[in-house]
Design a protein around this motif. Structure first.
Motif: not given
Length: 326
Positions: A198, A190, A211, A194, A244, A214-215
């Protein structure tokens, strides 16, 4: 024409308005181009992650398999050294010590990402979601949320015909160790995707693009776990989008890290999915359709999980819209 302008304006408000901590990061540093940010993530996270896990994998092989040291090097001889290693990774998961080492490797990426994001990217503690205000509350609430969703998913499988049994030969010491290690693993991922990636992307890209990218990167990391179907990859992306949005709404990395840790811990050590074994309870789902039980990858490959995260994303989007973040 007026209607079209209103629609475009509304879409722009929805997908391009950035939360305050992102605009704060823009003021501190304008960031890099999209390609440079991706290459930087590869350099400071993906390559160390692969290296550390490969070392852990080699140690696990030495613990698990019989034979001399030379045999291990022959087993993984160039040019098939990398792919051959990950082919046997799932056999190592059956060995608690080997799996423990593999999980521990993720923790060593934490100081790398933190030092890089603070010194090189000039991201504030607030932008990274590391503010200690209400930290323990966020951790407890996040962990409880993760436990609730995974347990609910497993109970749905039982209602659909899966069987569940208690394993009597479980090591409570190992379960306690895994509890700690999964907290570290959840935080490391994370923090990387995130908290850092992100946020760094959003300094020059739209929030929606940041978002999504990064995902996708988060889902790509899990390709190395093997047995990733199209549905599994989609679910991992949805997992990333969901986290996110939670991260943006709560402004804290602690909640999503704890949720992530609970997801992995319950799925691995309490209610086993089809990827790992040696848990407190075994949920037998082999007779079920792979779209329901997730197939060989486990929870993340189930269409039920797709529905859960789609609903969760829609709810969060509406909440963030009312909050003024989108």
């Amino acid at each position: 024409m007026d209607f079209c302008r209103k629609v475009v304006s509304r879409m722009k408000d929805y997908f391009f308005t950035k939360p305050s901590k992102i605009t704060e990061s823009e003021d501190r540093s304008k960031g890099r181009s999209l390609l440079k940010e991706i290459l930087r993530l590869v350099r400071i996270y993906f390559l160390p992650w692969l290296g550390l896990h490969y070392i852990a994998l080699y140690i696990g092989i030495m613990i698990t398999f019989d034979g001399g040291l030379l045999a291990y090097f022959k087993l993984f001889a160039i040019p098939n050294v990398f792919m051959r290693a990950f082919e046997v990774m799932f056999d190592l998961f059956k060995n608690p010590i080997a799996y423990l080492l593999f999980t521990l490797a993720s923790a060593f990426t934490i100081p790398i990402i933190y030092a890089s994001s603070r010194r090189k990217d000039n991201l504030s503690v607030r932008a990274l979601g590391l503010d200690r205000n209400h930290m323990w509350r966020e951790i407890i609430c996040g962990y409880f949320s993760g436990v609730t969703i995974v347990t609910a998913f497993m109970l749905v499988l039982v209602a659909l015909g899966a069987s569940i049994k208690l394993n009597s030969d479980v090591s409570w010491l190992l379960i306690a160790i895994y509890f700690i290690l999964f907290l570290l693993q959840g935080f490391s991922e994370e923090q990387a995707f995130r908290g850092y990636f992100m946020t760094a992307l959003a300094r020059r890209q739209s929030l929606a693009v940041s978002i999504i990218i990064s995902s996708v990167a988060f889902a790509c990391l899990h390709v190395f776990s093997g047995a990733v179907s199209v549905l599994t990859f989609l679910n991992l992306m949805l997992f990333g989008v969901f986290f996110s949005l939670v991260f943006i709404r709560r402004g804290s990395i602690w909640f999503v890290s704890a949720f992530h840790a609970a997801w992995n811990f319950i799925s691995t050590c309490i209610l086993s999915d089809s990827l790992t074994g040696g848990t407190l309870f075994t949920v037998e789902t082999k007779s079920m359709n792979h779209l329901i039980n997730g197939g060989s990858y486990g929870n993340e490959g189930s269409i039920l999980i797709t529905g859960i995260f789609v609903v969760g994303i829609l709810i969060l989007f509406i909440m963030l819209r009312k909050q003024g973040e989108f």
